[in-house]
Each structure stands twice: as C-alpha cells, then as structure tokens.
Design an enzyme around this catalytic site. Structure first.
Site, PDB file in Angstrom:
ATOM      1  N   HIS A 139       0.786  -1.238   0.000  1.00 46.23           N
ATOM      2  CA  HIS A 139       0.000   0.000   0.000  1.00 46.23           C
ATOM      3  C   HIS A 139       0.820   1.291   0.000  1.00 46.23           C
ATOM      4  O   HIS A 139       0.489   2.249   0.708  1.00 46.23           O
ATOM      5  CB  HIS A 139      -0.961   0.001   1.189  1.00 46.23           C
ATOM      6  N   HIS A 212      -9.582   2.303   0.270  1.00 46.66           N
ATOM      7  CA  HIS A 212      -9.577   1.173   1.197  1.00 46.66           C
ATOM      8  C   HIS A 212     -10.708   1.268   2.230  1.00 46.66           C
ATOM      9  O   HIS A 212     -10.498   1.004   3.423  1.00 46.66           O
ATOM     10  CB  HIS A 212      -8.220   1.109   1.892  1.00 46.66           C
ATOM     11  N   GLU A 350     -11.537  -3.461  -3.004  1.00 49.39           N
ATOM     12  CA  GLU A 350     -10.543  -2.515  -3.515  1.00 49.39           C
ATOM     13  C   GLU A 350     -10.328  -2.764  -5.001  1.00 49.39           C
ATOM     14  O   GLU A 350      -9.716  -3.765  -5.382  1.00 49.39           O
ATOM     15  CB  GLU A 350      -9.227  -2.698  -2.763  1.00 49.39           C
TER      16      GLU A 350
HETATM   17  C1  BGC Z   1      -4.736  -6.380   2.172  1.00 54.13           C
HETATM   18  C2  BGC Z   1      -4.714  -7.066   3.505  1.00 54.13           C
HETATM   19  C3  BGC Z   1      -4.293  -6.070   4.522  1.00 54.13           C
HETATM   20  C4  BGC Z   1      -5.261  -4.912   4.494  1.00 54.13           C
HETATM   21  C5  BGC Z   1      -4.926  -3.843   5.475  1.00 54.13           C
HETATM   22  C6  BGC Z   1      -5.706  -5.264   2.234  1.00 54.13           C
HETATM   23  O1  BGC Z   1      -5.716  -4.586   1.038  1.00 54.13           O
HETATM   24  O2  BGC Z   1      -5.050  -7.270   1.150  1.00 54.13           O
HETATM   25  O3  BGC Z   1      -3.831  -8.166   3.516  1.00 54.13           O
HETATM   26  O4  BGC Z   1      -4.238  -6.636   5.809  1.00 54.13           O
HETATM   27  O5  BGC Z   1      -5.266  -4.367   3.226  1.00 54.13           O
HETATM   28  O6  BGC Z   1      -3.617  -3.508   5.403  1.00 54.13           O
END
Ligand code: BGC
Length: 386
Positions: A139, A212, A350
C-alpha cells in the site's frame, strides 16, 4: 510559515463561516444544492490542520472526507425503513488515523497492494521499497498516500464533489518519478460515491491507486460481515503464496470457496481451511480478475446485507478487485463512537490492477510513462433491496 498562519486563520474563519452559512443555507439554498461543510479534523503539525468535508445529497446521504489521506471518515446509507447509519469503519478524530489504523477509508498509493520483496525493476534500474508487510511492500510504503495531506477543493453543486491533489516526489517511498495525482470524489443524486483517479509522471513509474473503505452494511459496528451476501463478476482469481503474493496463475473459481459468481454469504465457506488459499488468506484476502477485462465502467461486485436491506454495487474501469474480509481485525482497535472492530467486522472491495504487477510480466501493465495519463473510475452505489 506565514502561509500556514494564513491557512489556520482561513480555516478558523471557514469554520465560523460554515456555522453561519449553514444557517443561512437553510433559507437560501436551491432545491438541489447542499453546501459542503468544513470543520477542523485535527492537527497534522503545529501549524497545519487537517480538514473534514461533509458532502450531502438531497436523498439524505452524507459522506465525510478528510484531506488527510483523502480518507472517507464516515458514509451514511439508508436501510429498508429509511434509517440512515454509518456503514464504514473509521476513527472519530485525526489522532486515530495517525496512530496507524489499517487504511480505514483511505486513498492508497502510489502502489496499492503488495510488491514482492519490496523491489522491482523498471527500464534496467532496480527500485527498493520499504518492506512494511513481512518480506513485502504494501500500500505505497511507510508513508503512503493514506498518510499525506492532500490539497482539497470543495465543489458545491447538486452533486457535490471534493477534488484532492497530491504530488509525490521522485524517490518518495522509493518510487521513481514526480507523480501528480488528482482524485475527485463525487456524491451523486442516486447515492453513488464516484471516485475519479488521474495521474501523470515525469519519469517512468508504477502506479495502482485505490480506496480502502471497510464496509459493514448492517450499521452499528457490533457484528461481523459473515452474513453479507456477495457477488463478484469474476470467474478467475489470483492464488497467492503464504505472504500473499500472487503465484502468477489465474485460477478458475468454479468448484472453490472463491466462487462468488452467484450471490453467496461470505460466511458459508470462509473457514474452509481444507482450501490452502483460504488458509493463506486467513479467509478472503485475494484479487479477483473481472470477467470483463475492458476499461469500460462495469459492475464488478455487489453486496447485500439481508436484515437492513442495504445493497452496495461496485462499478469500475479497473481489471480486478481485492476482496478482503477484515481477517486481521482482532478487536484491538477502538473506532468511531467507541466501537470495537473485531475479527471480520468490515469488508473491503478494492478495485485495482493485479498485486505485484511490476514483477509479473504476464499481468496487465502498471507502468505509467511521461506523456501518458493514468485514469480510472470506481463507483460505489447504495440502494435498498426489500
Ligand atoms: C490487504 C490485507 C491487509 C489490508 C490492510 C488489504 O488490502 O489485502 O492483507 O491486511 O489491506 O492492510
């Protein structure tokens, strides 16, 4: 410094004005337009505040978005009896987000999802990123787009919008190229939140932007999402390794717990640990490849919460969608109004390109070059099914 003092003064004046104007607005607003309200959300530094913008439509939907992380802080949707409740997980104040919650409602970039070993090559150069998720980069890094202050421009109208811009520097979080990003959130009359993403770069880079938001359509934040019924318009998904990096295979969902081609309760197969992929994800934490791989805006997913009747549809121009069932939520985060976010209390949808694309030549490219414009749209639409 002077600029910041002016900004603070402006915000204070803005806050006062908002109070006055909203009163005035009751008398003078047109039938369609509800003015975007602004309030101070918290301190980003001694001299800079984050602001909270409230977008409302005539149908009664209210979405609050902060310029900190471009974060959707709250979002109300009506149930089958017309009762509006907040349906996104989040925090009451900026401080909560600064403590490092798992990306609640935030804009994610420069690269959403995982990049294996925090490394990729582009045009013969190896770029090294922070490994902020086990051995991988996740991310956008230690300070991704979810933790920066965006420049916000509220756009009043019968479909109010918030324009957010941010320029990530060449080398920021290890990524190449000065990247100018624009995200516009628009609350439409039909209770959709449309998110338009745009970006340009001055040097070849990789990009994968998303939002998110964690949804719990029941409202109240006191139950998990296992009864929510999900449809994903995808007949393939991307199996992952133990550290959640796609193996490269596009696997048919038919005959697996990953088949959501027909509306299915999340809980019906989520604990089927005889499936290795369920085990690796601790539930669902995978990327589904949309059946329609075109760049048209198409229906990717829908979610029904049967007791409230709240129905969410997700449309996107992207080729894939990460469906994450809040498997890492464990009750240690206390969120809005004291709500405790326990295991699987929220789900994320997402929209994006495939994870780890920079290291997988067979995946659709996530490279953006100078002269090109990155442009995607995702729409989250709420309605009610009785
Ligand atoms: C991921 C997860 C993660 C979450 C928060 C999601 O996009 O796929 O593995 O724990 O984001 O970080």
């Amino acid at each position: 410094m002077k600029k910041n003092i002016l900004l603070v003064a402006g915000l204070l004046a803005g806050a006062m004005l908002t109070a006055c104007e909203s009163k005035k607005a009751e008398n003078t607003q047109t039938n369609d337009t509800l003015k975007i309200e602004q309030s101070v959300f918290g301190k980003v530094s001694d001299s800079t505040n984050a602001t909270l913008y409230t977008l409302k439509n005539q149908a009664g939907t209210e979405v609050k978005i902060s310029d900190f992380g471009g974060t959707i802080v709250s979002w109300t949707a009506a149930d089958k009896n017309g009762k509006f409740e907040d349906i996104t997980l989040g925090c009451d104040s900026l401080a909560g987000y600064q403590k490092g919650v798992p990306y609640f409602g935030a804009l994610i970039g420069r690269f959403g999802n995982r990049i294996a070993n925090g490394q990729f090559q582009l045009d013969g150069t190896t770029y090294t990123l922070a490994k902020n998720n086990g051995p991988n980069a996740l991310h956008g890094g230690l300070k991704g787009f979810d933790k920066v202050l965006w420049t916000a421009t509220p756009i009043d109208g019968d479909e109010p919008a918030l324009k957010l811009t941010y320029t990530a520097k060449d080398g920021e979080e290890g990524y190449p190229g000065n990247l100018s990003v624009e995200v516009i959130y628009t609350l439409t009359k039909d209770n959709s939140l449309k998110i338009d993403y745009k970006a340009t770069t001055d040097k070849a880079t990789v990009i994968n932007l998303t939002n998110h938001a964690y949804f719990n359509l029941k409202g109240g934040f006191n139950s998990d999402i296992l009864d929510h019924e999900v449809t994903l318009n995808a007949d393939k998904f991307l199996p992952v390794s133990k550290t959640l990096i796609p193996t490269g295979e596009l696997k048919a969902v038919a005959g697996t717990p990953f088949d959501f081609t027909k509306s299915t309760k999340i809980g019906s197969r989520i604990n089927d640990t005889s499936d290795e992929q369920i085990k690796f994800g601790g539930g669902y934490d995978h990327c589904w490849v949309l059946a329609d791989s075109s760049k048209n805006l198409k229906l990717a997913a829908s979610v029904l919460e049967p007791t409230s009747g709240r129905f969410l549809e997700v449309f996107t121009t992207e080729p894939a969608i990460q469906f994450y069932t809040g498997n890492f939520l464990d009750g240690t985060i206390v969120g809005k109004g004291g709500a405790v976010y326990k295991h699987r209390y929220g789900l994320c949808l997402e929209t994006q390109h495939y994870p780890n694309s920079p290291n997988q030549a067979s995946f659709p490219s996530t490279v953006l070059k100078p002269g090109e414009t990155y442009q995607t749209t995702t729409v989250y639409k709420f309605s009610v099914k009785k």
